[in-house]
Design a protein around this motif. Structure first.
Motif, PDB file in Angstrom:
ATOM      1  N   THR A 576     -17.343  -4.296  48.469  1.00  0.00           N
ATOM      2  CA  THR A 576     -18.568  -3.632  48.020  1.00  0.00           C
ATOM      3  C   THR A 576     -18.837  -2.385  48.842  1.00  0.00           C
ATOM      4  O   THR A 576     -19.219  -1.314  48.316  1.00  0.00           O
ATOM      5  CB  THR A 576     -19.755  -4.604  48.132  1.00  0.00           C
ATOM      6  OG1 THR A 576     -19.478  -5.761  47.344  1.00  0.00           O
ATOM      7  CG2 THR A 576     -21.030  -3.951  47.634  1.00  0.00           C
ATOM      8  N   GLY A 577     -18.689  -2.467  50.211  1.00  0.00           N
ATOM      9  CA  GLY A 577     -18.901  -1.293  51.072  1.00  0.00           C
ATOM     10  C   GLY A 577     -17.934  -0.178  50.749  1.00  0.00           C
ATOM     11  O   GLY A 577     -18.309   1.004  50.717  1.00  0.00           O
ATOM     12  N   LEU A 578     -16.697  -0.533  50.539  1.00  0.00           N
ATOM     13  CA  LEU A 578     -15.710   0.483  50.206  1.00  0.00           C
ATOM     14  C   LEU A 578     -16.053   1.156  48.892  1.00  0.00           C
ATOM     15  O   LEU A 578     -15.932   2.389  48.752  1.00  0.00           O
ATOM     16  CB  LEU A 578     -14.318  -0.162  50.134  1.00  0.00           C
ATOM     17  CG  LEU A 578     -13.160   0.770  49.784  1.00  0.00           C
ATOM     18  CD1 LEU A 578     -13.014   1.853  50.848  1.00  0.00           C
ATOM     19  CD2 LEU A 578     -11.852  -0.020  49.656  1.00  0.00           C
ATOM     20  N   ALA A 579     -16.528   0.378  47.939  1.00  0.00           N
ATOM     21  CA  ALA A 579     -16.912   0.968  46.647  1.00  0.00           C
ATOM     22  C   ALA A 579     -18.111   1.902  46.803  1.00  0.00           C
ATOM     23  O   ALA A 579     -18.163   2.993  46.202  1.00  0.00           O
ATOM     24  CB  ALA A 579     -17.234  -0.154  45.652  1.00  0.00           C
ATOM     25  N   TRP A 580     -19.126   1.485  47.663  1.00  0.00           N
ATOM     26  CA  TRP A 580     -20.299   2.350  47.884  1.00  0.00           C
ATOM     27  C   TRP A 580     -19.891   3.658  48.545  1.00  0.00           C
ATOM     28  O   TRP A 580     -20.340   4.733  48.149  1.00  0.00           O
ATOM     29  CB  TRP A 580     -21.294   1.596  48.766  1.00  0.00           C
ATOM     30  CG  TRP A 580     -22.524   2.407  49.081  1.00  0.00           C
ATOM     31  CD1 TRP A 580     -23.632   2.571  48.323  1.00  0.00           C
ATOM     32  CD2 TRP A 580     -22.731   3.168  50.265  1.00  0.00           C
ATOM     33  NE1 TRP A 580     -24.547   3.373  48.934  1.00  0.00           N
ATOM     34  CE2 TRP A 580     -24.009   3.776  50.163  1.00  0.00           C
ATOM     35  CE3 TRP A 580     -21.971   3.391  51.411  1.00  0.00           C
ATOM     36  CZ2 TRP A 580     -24.533   4.599  51.152  1.00  0.00           C
ATOM     37  CZ3 TRP A 580     -22.491   4.208  52.402  1.00  0.00           C
ATOM     38  CH2 TRP A 580     -23.764   4.805  52.271  1.00  0.00           C
ATOM     39  N   ALA A 581     -19.038   3.584  49.579  1.00  0.00           N
ATOM     40  CA  ALA A 581     -18.587   4.795  50.262  1.00  0.00           C
ATOM     41  C   ALA A 581     -17.805   5.700  49.326  1.00  0.00           C
ATOM     42  O   ALA A 581     -17.945   6.926  49.344  1.00  0.00           O
ATOM     43  CB  ALA A 581     -17.733   4.413  51.476  1.00  0.00           C
ATOM     44  N   THR A 582     -16.982   5.067  48.522  1.00  0.00           N
ATOM     45  CA  THR A 582     -16.200   5.860  47.571  1.00  0.00           C
ATOM     46  C   THR A 582     -17.107   6.563  46.575  1.00  0.00           C
ATOM     47  O   THR A 582     -16.894   7.742  46.225  1.00  0.00           O
ATOM     48  CB  THR A 582     -15.219   4.947  46.812  1.00  0.00           C
ATOM     49  OG1 THR A 582     -14.364   4.286  47.759  1.00  0.00           O
ATOM     50  CG2 THR A 582     -14.360   5.729  45.847  1.00  0.00           C
ATOM     51  N   ARG A 583     -18.153   5.863  46.154  1.00  0.00           N
ATOM     52  CA  ARG A 583     -19.084   6.491  45.208  1.00  0.00           C
ATOM     53  C   ARG A 583     -19.838   7.648  45.861  1.00  0.00           C
ATOM     54  O   ARG A 583     -20.044   8.701  45.229  1.00  0.00           O
ATOM     55  CB  ARG A 583     -20.063   5.447  44.696  1.00  0.00           C
ATOM     56  CG  ARG A 583     -21.009   6.011  43.637  1.00  0.00           C
ATOM     57  CD  ARG A 583     -21.837   4.917  43.030  1.00  0.00           C
ATOM     58  NE  ARG A 583     -22.733   5.462  42.033  1.00  0.00           N
ATOM     59  CZ  ARG A 583     -23.587   4.746  41.316  1.00  0.00           C
ATOM     60  NH1 ARG A 583     -23.612   3.435  41.465  1.00  0.00           N
ATOM     61  NH2 ARG A 583     -24.390   5.322  40.436  1.00  0.00           N
ATOM     62  N   ARG A 584     -20.285   7.464  47.164  1.00  0.00           N
ATOM     63  CA  ARG A 584     -20.971   8.554  47.858  1.00  0.00           C
ATOM     64  C   ARG A 584     -20.050   9.755  48.011  1.00  0.00           C
ATOM     65  O   ARG A 584     -20.463  10.916  47.825  1.00  0.00           O
ATOM     66  CB  ARG A 584     -21.434   8.074  49.236  1.00  0.00           C
ATOM     67  CG  ARG A 584     -22.558   7.029  49.187  1.00  0.00           C
ATOM     68  CD  ARG A 584     -23.843   7.626  48.595  1.00  0.00           C
ATOM     69  NE  ARG A 584     -24.334   8.745  49.346  1.00  0.00           N
ATOM     70  CZ  ARG A 584     -25.176   8.637  50.376  1.00  0.00           C
ATOM     71  NH1 ARG A 584     -25.601   7.431  50.757  1.00  0.00           N
ATOM     72  NH2 ARG A 584     -25.594   9.714  51.016  1.00  0.00           N
ATOM     73  N   ALA A 585     -18.815   9.526  48.369  1.00  0.00           N
ATOM     74  CA  ALA A 585     -17.863  10.631  48.500  1.00  0.00           C
ATOM     75  C   ALA A 585     -17.656  11.325  47.166  1.00  0.00           C
ATOM     76  O   ALA A 585     -17.546  12.556  47.094  1.00  0.00           O
ATOM     77  CB  ALA A 585     -16.528  10.099  49.038  1.00  0.00           C
ATOM     78  N   ALA A 586     -17.624  10.520  46.116  1.00  0.00           N
ATOM     79  CA  ALA A 586     -17.452  11.116  44.790  1.00  0.00           C
ATOM     80  C   ALA A 586     -18.653  11.961  44.405  1.00  0.00           C
ATOM     81  O   ALA A 586     -18.511  13.050  43.816  1.00  0.00           O
ATOM     82  CB  ALA A 586     -17.226   9.996  43.759  1.00  0.00           C
ATOM     83  N   ASP A 587     -19.880  11.462  44.761  1.00  0.00           N
ATOM     84  CA  ASP A 587     -21.078  12.257  44.462  1.00  0.00           C
ATOM     85  C   ASP A 587     -21.049  13.579  45.216  1.00  0.00           C
ATOM     86  O   ASP A 587     -21.381  14.643  44.666  1.00  0.00           O
ATOM     87  CB  ASP A 587     -22.330  11.463  44.849  1.00  0.00           C
ATOM     88  CG  ASP A 587     -22.542  10.272  43.912  1.00  0.00           C
ATOM     89  OD1 ASP A 587     -21.970  10.279  42.788  1.00  0.00           O
ATOM     90  OD2 ASP A 587     -23.271   9.329  44.301  1.00  0.00           O
ATOM     91  N   GLY A 588     -20.677  13.544  46.545  1.00  0.00           N
ATOM     92  CA  GLY A 588     -20.603  14.793  47.332  1.00  0.00           C
ATOM     93  C   GLY A 588     -19.562  15.726  46.767  1.00  0.00           C
ATOM     94  O   GLY A 588     -19.773  16.948  46.697  1.00  0.00           O
ATOM     95  N   SER A 589     -18.439  15.175  46.403  1.00  0.00           N
ATOM     96  CA  SER A 589     -17.381  15.997  45.821  1.00  0.00           C
ATOM     97  C   SER A 589     -17.848  16.637  44.536  1.00  0.00           C
ATOM     98  O   SER A 589     -17.534  17.796  44.240  1.00  0.00           O
ATOM     99  CB  SER A 589     -16.140  15.136  45.583  1.00  0.00           C
ATOM    100  OG  SER A 589     -15.135  15.875  44.927  1.00  0.00           O
ATOM    101  N   ALA A 590     -18.646  15.891  43.753  1.00  0.00           N
ATOM    102  CA  ALA A 590     -19.152  16.445  42.482  1.00  0.00           C
ATOM    103  C   ALA A 590     -20.111  17.607  42.739  1.00  0.00           C
ATOM    104  O   ALA A 590     -20.077  18.619  42.037  1.00  0.00           O
ATOM    105  CB  ALA A 590     -19.847  15.338  41.693  1.00  0.00           C
ATOM    106  N   ARG A 591     -20.976  17.428  43.819  1.00  0.00           N
ATOM    107  CA  ARG A 591     -21.904  18.530  44.119  1.00  0.00           C
ATOM    108  C   ARG A 591     -21.150  19.770  44.592  1.00  0.00           C
ATOM    109  O   ARG A 591     -21.480  20.895  44.223  1.00  0.00           O
ATOM    110  CB  ARG A 591     -22.895  18.062  45.182  1.00  0.00           C
ATOM    111  CG  ARG A 591     -23.959  17.101  44.644  1.00  0.00           C
ATOM    112  CD  ARG A 591     -25.105  16.931  45.623  1.00  0.00           C
ATOM    113  NE  ARG A 591     -24.649  16.253  46.837  1.00  0.00           N
ATOM    114  CZ  ARG A 591     -24.665  14.934  47.001  1.00  0.00           C
ATOM    115  NH1 ARG A 591     -25.082  14.141  46.007  1.00  0.00           N
ATOM    116  NH2 ARG A 591     -24.236  14.393  48.128  1.00  0.00           N
ATOM    117  N   VAL A 592     -20.154  19.603  45.449  1.00  0.00           N
ATOM    118  CA  VAL A 592     -19.358  20.756  45.910  1.00  0.00           C
ATOM    119  C   VAL A 592     -18.674  21.418  44.740  1.00  0.00           C
ATOM    120  O   VAL A 592     -18.622  22.654  44.622  1.00  0.00           O
ATOM    121  CB  VAL A 592     -18.337  20.290  46.965  1.00  0.00           C
ATOM    122  CG1 VAL A 592     -17.339  21.398  47.269  1.00  0.00           C
ATOM    123  CG2 VAL A 592     -19.042  19.853  48.226  1.00  0.00           C
TER     124      VAL A 592
END
Length: 645
Positions: A576-592
């Motif tokens: 679950t933690g890995l999935a949350w971190a991956t989602r946060r990274a994906a959100d940041g990548s989307a904003r960039v």
């Protein structure tokens, strides 16, 4: 013509199944139906014996020879006619002999299934077909021997026969495994091509199964227990079918026995010793059915001997002649048991005089059993012994033939004697009843065959018999051999009659000897040790194996619960933690991507777009404006050149 072969096996099988399903409702019709069906099988047997059809049904398609294949050749042609003929006569006897209140549908249902299994056995060309028929034959024989299961001892007798023969039947599965490993095929004919140790293993398996089925040493004692079955069962199972099946199998597999060498020698000696030892056991019996049972094993011993020495034609002739002789004697024993209420030899004194028709049939069958010329077993035994190569084995065979005259003489001297103190026999003696005409007729027909098969002593007939069995070239007895055996049988029979009359104490002494209890074979191969072993194994299973399995299951459950907790608490949290971190990274990548990359691309596009519009303005299409632009450009370049210099 394959339909005729299918009908030969399926008509009794399906009819038997229908009778069993119908139960007591079909009791009244069961007897006539069984007679009609066995009559049809006789006609079909004659047809397939002439046409020699083949039949195959898919079973194990992934293995060569894995189909259910039935083939009629010279040997099986003789056997199908023999089996159906004896079955018809015994069925007619059973209709007359069974009590009116018996479960006739059940009896004839099992009887017809048994006949079908035997017919499939003698025509089987692949191991799957043979094993299927072999198993059905064993199961139905158990049901027939224990038919009167509610009477004490009957079911135990069936169990003894079943357990003993099943122990030997395992050999067929060993042979099937050896054949598959050696040749990759389950065809019976392919067993002969097995090489090396596989051939030895296959031969050992076949020999074991055949000896068990034919009640040869050391398996003979089950035949004694089987005498608890109804008389028609004894007349069928122990003349032309079940006991004969082992001898037939060895004759069929004779090339395999010969290929190994040791197996042929073992079969020859076991057959000869069984003929001698069980003949002596028969001499010591005081019960007529027990005498006939022991003599059955002894006479089939000659068939096994024939298979061992390669006397195929002689062994087959012995099988056929013995079936006619022994079926007739069992019919007589059953008829006298029903009419007089006894099967003890002492109580059957004068039985042949009381019932002259049956007595005449017994006299002919008894003389044939003794090997008296010119009757059948005189000729067939010599056909077997003609193939024996070796003085010791030949002497044992002759001794066994002489012993057969002794036990046959014991029957004849009792049933043909005049009851003590009586000048005539009262046929209406209280406690007795007349034997049905049908039963007497059946015994008479069998007696005719028992006498008529003596024609095999004629060389021309014997040669034609060998050609029909594809056994031409096998040795035949000479005139001297036939005379020797005939004289020996006459002398021994005469001595037996003399001793029985002059020295009856000798007979009583023999009856009290260990031979009377089947030479101890009953105890050696009793099912009790097997049942005791089964109880011990059951206790070990309940108290040890079950506890171990239960403990292992409990431990496994605990380990599974711990693993579940570890999965829920650690693995699921990490995932679950890995999935949350991956989602946060994906959100940041989307904003960039949206704010920087996409913004840069859009700004570059705007600049290029504006530059394009600016570049388009000078393009007016007016020549003088182009000249002005050229002058301005050249001037700019001139100034730039001067500045740079």
């Amino acid at each position: 013509m394959s339909a005729s072969l299918a009908g030969l096996v399926l008509s009794p099988a399906l009819t038997g199944a229908v009778l069993l399903l119908a139960g007591r409702r079909a009791d009244r019709a069961a007897g006539p139906v069984a007679v009609v069906v066995t009559g049809v099988t006789v006609a079909l047997a004659a047809l397939v014996a002439v046409t020699r059809p083949r039949l195959s049904a898919p079973f194990l398609g992934i293995v060569e020879g894995g189909d259910l294949r039935l083939v009629v050749d010279g040997l099986s042609a003789v056997l199908v006619v023999l089996v159906t003929g004896i079955a018809l006569l015994v069925t007619a006897f059973a209709v007359a002999d069974l009590p009116t209140d018996a479960a006739r549908a059940r009896f004839f249902g099992y009887l017809l299934l048994f006949v079908a299994a035997m017919l499939a056995t003698v025509t089987a060309a692949t191991l799957p077909a043979l094993l299927l028929a072999w198993e059905v034959m064993g199961a139905t024989s158990y049901a027939l021997i224990g038919f009167r299961w509610e009477e004490p001892g009957k079911l135990a007798a069936g169990t003894t026969a079943f357990v003993t023969t099943r122990a030997g039947d395992l050999g067929l599965y060993v042979a099937a495994g050896a054949a598959l490993a050696a040749t990759g095929s389950l065809g019976l004919a392919d067993l002969n091509t097995s090489g090396g140790g596989w051939a030895d293993l296959a031969a050992a398996g076949v020999l074991l199964a055949a000896l068990g089925k034919s009640a040869q040493l050391p398996f003979s004692a089950w035949l004694s227990a089987a005498m608890q079955g109804p008389s028609p069962v004894s007349a069928l199972l122990h003349s032309a079918t079940m006991v004969a099946a082992g001898g037939y199998l060895l004759i069929r597999m004779q090339p395999l026995l010969a290929a190994t060498g040791w197996a042929a020698t073992a079969a020859a000696w076991i057959g000869a010793l069984t003929a001698l030892v069980l003949g002596a056991v028969a001499v010591a019996q005081s019960d007529l059915k027990q005498l006939l049972a022991a003599s059955t094993a002894a006479q089939v011993g000659f068939v096994v001997l024939a298979a061992g020495v390669g006397a195929t034609a002689g062994g087959t002739a012995q099988l056929v002649a013995h079936a006619a002789v022994k079926a007739g004697l069992f019919v007589a024993a059953g008829a006298w048991l029903t009419a007089l209420g006894t099967k003890q030899l002492a109580d059957l004194r004068g039985a042949a005089r009381r019932y002259p028709g049956m007595g005449a049939a017994v006299a002919v069958a008894g003389l044939a059993l003794a090997g008296i010329p010119p009757l059948s077993l005189w000729a067939t035994k010599d056909e077997v012994l003609a193939g024996v190569d070796g003085t010791a084995l030949h002497v044992v065979g002759l001794a066994a033939a002489a012993v057969s005259a002794v036990y046959a003489g014991r029957i004849l001297v009792v049933v043909l004697a005049r009851p003590a103190g009586e000048e005539a026999v009262d046929r209406e003696e209280p406690g007795t009843r007349q034997i049905p005409t049908t039963t007497t007729a059946v015994a008479g027909v069998l007696a005719v065959f028992a006498a008529g098969l003596g024609v095999l002593a004629v060389s021309a007939v014997a040669d034609a018999w060998k050609v029909a069995l594809d056994a031409d070239g096998e040795p035949s007895p000479g005139l001297g051999d036939l005379l020797l055996s005939g004289v020996l049988a006459l002398v021994v029979l005469g001595l037996t009659v003399t001793v029985a009359r002059v020295r009856p104490a000798t007979v009583h002494w023999i009856q009290r000897s260990p031979l009377a209890s089947w030479a101890g074979l009953r105890h050696v191969l009793s099912p009790r040790p097997a049942l005791a072993l089964a109880r011990v194994m059951a206790a070990v299973d309940d108290r040890l194996i079950d506890r171990v399995v239960t403990s292992l299951a409990t431990g496994a459950g605990r380990v599974a619960r711990q693993a579940a907790r570890a999965d829920d608490g650690a693995l699921d949290g990490a995932v679950t933690g890995l999935a949350w971190a991956t989602r946060r990274a994906a959100d940041g990548s989307a904003r960039v991507d949206a704010g920087v990359v996409d913004g840069g691309v859009r700004a570059t596009a705007r600049i290029i777009h504006r530059a394009g519009r600016a570049a388009r303005r000078p393009q007016t299409g007016l020549l003088h404006q182009y000249y002005v632009q050229a002058v301005v450009g050249l001037g700019f370049l001139l100034v730039l050149l001067l500045v740079v210099r």
